[in-house]
Design a protein around this motif. Structure first.
Motif, short mmCIF file in Angstrom:
data_model
loop_
_atom_site.label_atom_id
_atom_site.label_comp_id
_atom_site.label_asym_id
_atom_site.label_seq_id
_atom_site.Cartn_x
_atom_site.Cartn_y
_atom_site.Cartn_z
N THR A 6 46.67 28.72 41.55
CA THR A 6 47.31 27.60 41.65
C THR A 6 48.28 27.54 40.31
N GLY A 7 49.42 26.99 39.98
CA GLY A 7 50.35 27.50 39.07
C GLY A 7 50.60 28.64 38.79
N GLY A 8 50.61 29.83 39.59
CA GLY A 8 51.01 30.90 39.64
C GLY A 8 52.21 31.47 39.35
N ALA A 9 53.16 30.49 39.45
CA ALA A 9 54.56 30.89 39.12
C ALA A 9 54.74 30.61 37.51
N GLY A 10 53.82 29.88 36.84
CA GLY A 10 54.03 29.53 35.49
C GLY A 10 53.63 30.81 34.54
N TYR A 11 53.83 30.67 33.22
CA TYR A 11 53.87 31.62 32.11
C TYR A 11 52.54 32.63 32.20
N ILE A 12 51.30 31.93 32.47
CA ILE A 12 50.12 32.76 32.30
C ILE A 12 49.84 33.06 33.68
N GLY A 13 50.05 32.30 34.86
CA GLY A 13 49.90 32.61 36.12
C GLY A 13 50.57 33.67 36.61
N SER A 14 51.92 33.83 36.18
CA SER A 14 52.68 34.93 36.76
C SER A 14 52.05 36.28 36.28
N GLN A 22 48.01 44.45 41.15
CA GLN A 22 47.85 45.68 40.82
C GLN A 22 46.48 46.20 40.83
N ALA A 23 45.52 45.19 40.69
CA ALA A 23 43.99 45.77 40.74
C ALA A 23 43.31 45.60 42.30
N GLY A 24 44.45 45.42 42.99
CA GLY A 24 44.20 45.58 44.58
C GLY A 24 43.38 44.24 45.24
N GLU A 25 43.61 43.13 44.52
CA GLU A 25 43.21 41.71 45.05
C GLU A 25 44.52 41.10 45.75
N ASP A 26 44.19 40.69 46.81
CA ASP A 26 44.94 39.82 47.58
C ASP A 26 45.28 38.33 47.01
N ILE A 27 46.33 37.98 46.82
CA ILE A 27 46.38 36.66 46.28
C ILE A 27 47.31 35.62 47.21
N VAL A 28 47.02 34.48 47.16
CA VAL A 28 47.96 33.30 47.68
C VAL A 28 48.40 32.46 46.47
N LEU A 29 49.76 32.52 46.33
CA LEU A 29 50.24 31.67 45.20
C LEU A 29 50.55 30.31 45.48
N LEU A 30 50.27 29.24 44.78
CA LEU A 30 50.54 28.11 45.05
C LEU A 30 51.15 27.30 43.79
#
Ligand code: NAD
Ligand code: UFG
Length: 332
Positions: A6-14, A22-30
């Protein structure tokens, strides 16, 4: 299964999304994009090297959250979404309590309904308030001096109560010190709207010629040069700390507060000097009165992060300044 950011488009989130991909995790960005630009998403895809589902959803919108959890298989949540400006929180406290506290309650309720019980939460060193007992340890007394800080403290309490009520929950309360810097590529960084409140974005805009000079808020603190001392850490180190915290939630239960800082403080004037060296640009400044609410010195005892997460900050102040400048000097 994927990690919901959550907040994945922000400064720390991005920056964290890039490290996760890069570590191979799948993500869902909200993100509701209240404090982020849509073009960040393509940059995360480019740097992370992979695509991911994106939801333009507000955490206050229960049905929107339900839809995400119904459609995606979410293993854990890294929860950055929130409002973060101290001064603004004094002016519009209800918005802060609603967004940060009610939004988190909503999120936890939806998570629980879907059996998702792992969370990494963005807390802040602001929960140590005006204490002078530095370095701050996780068991140092807490106090807050503004509504923003109170929201972080309240959410910490809520998440602790939640873990106490249901032993399946696992939550890391990450207390960040002062994140600065940018991605090496210069494609991600901190680009606040309007006049920056925080030191590094302000210095960078002075260096870029967009602001005339820096005001140094106070030169009579009880510090070596009289200016405020803070524990600045590189945003990529901070992002990596989230991956370690995520792993920790996979193997532990309960709530754990953990400082993420370097353990070393720099004064405002030391930061100005380091920035000038890294950028080759002079940063004019003037001394100004203390900023209300500021404390003299704030830095972390990072022992617990090393012990529990095997995390420690690796990047030095010079690199933080160079990366900030690389990002800022590319902005239009
Ligand atoms: P940011 O503003 O860049 O990122 C927050 C993101 O959350 C933004 O993209 C914004 O659009 C989104 N958002 C806000 N409210 C939302 C909502 N209701 N629904 C969905 N999305 C929403 O801030 P940041 O610096 O990346 O900080 C991330 C988190 O870390 C915040 O919770 C902040 O309080 C905390 N934190 C930041 C700092 C710091 O100095 N940057 C220090 C300590 C803690
Ligand atoms: N400062 C100046 N001039 C400026 C801006 C800041 O002299 O124009 C000084 C401040 O007085 C302070 C230091 O630079 O001594 C750092 O100030 P920031 O505003 O960059 O950071 P703070 O430590 O005040 O607060 C930040 C976040 C808070 C968070 C806290 C701890 O803004 O939300 O770090 O994580 F709680």
């Amino acid at each position: 299964m994927a990690i919901l950011v959550t907040g994945g488009a922000g400064y720390i989130g991005s920056h964290t999304c890039v490290e996760l991909l890069q570590a191979g995790e799948d993500i869902v960005l909200l993100d509701n994009f209240s404090n982020a630009k849509p073009e960040v998403i393509d940059r995360i895809r480019e740097l992370g090297g992979r695509d991911f589902p994106l939801y333009a959803v507000d955490i206050l919108h229960r049905e929107g959250l339900e839809k995400v959890f119904a459609r995606e298989e979410i293993e854990a949540v890294i929860h950055f979404a929130g409002l973060k400006a101290v001064g603004e929180s004094v002016a519009i406290p209800l918005d802060y309590y609603q967004n940060n506290v009610a939004g988190t309650l909503n999120l936890c309720q939806v998570m629980a309904r879907h059996g998702c019980k792992k969370m990494v939460f963005s807390s802040s060193a602001t929960v140590y308030g005006t204490s002078t007992d530095v370095p701050f340890r996780e068991d140092s007394p807490l106090s807050t001096t503004n509504p923003y800080g109170s929201t972080k403290r309240m959410v910490e309490d809520i998440l602790r109560d939640l873990c106490a009520s249901d032993g399946e929950w696992s939550v890391c309360l990450l207390r960040y010190f002062n994140p600065i810097g940018a991605h090496k590529s210069g494609l991600l960084g901190e680009d606040p709207n309007g006049i920056p409140n925080n030191l590094l974005p302000y210095i960078a805009r002075v260096a870029a010629g967009k602001l005339k000079q820096l005001s140094v808020y106070g030169d009579d603190y009880d510090t070596p040069d009289g200016t405020g001392v803070r524990d600045y850490l590189h945003v990529v180190d901070l992002a990596i700390g989230h991956l370690k915290a995520l792993d920790f939630t996979r193997s532990h239960k309960g709530a754990e507060a953990i400082n993420l800082g370097t353990g070393r403080g720099y004064s405002v004037l030391e930061v100005v000097k380091a920035f000038e060296k890294a950028s080759g640009v002079k940063v004019p400044y003037q001394m100004a009165p203390r900023r209300p609410g500021d404390i003299a010195t704030c830095y972390a005892d990072p022992t617990k992060a090393k012990k529990l997460l095997n995390w420690q900050a690796a990047r030095e102040l010079e690199e933080m300044c160079a990366d900030t400048w690389n990002f800022t000097s590319r902005q239009g």
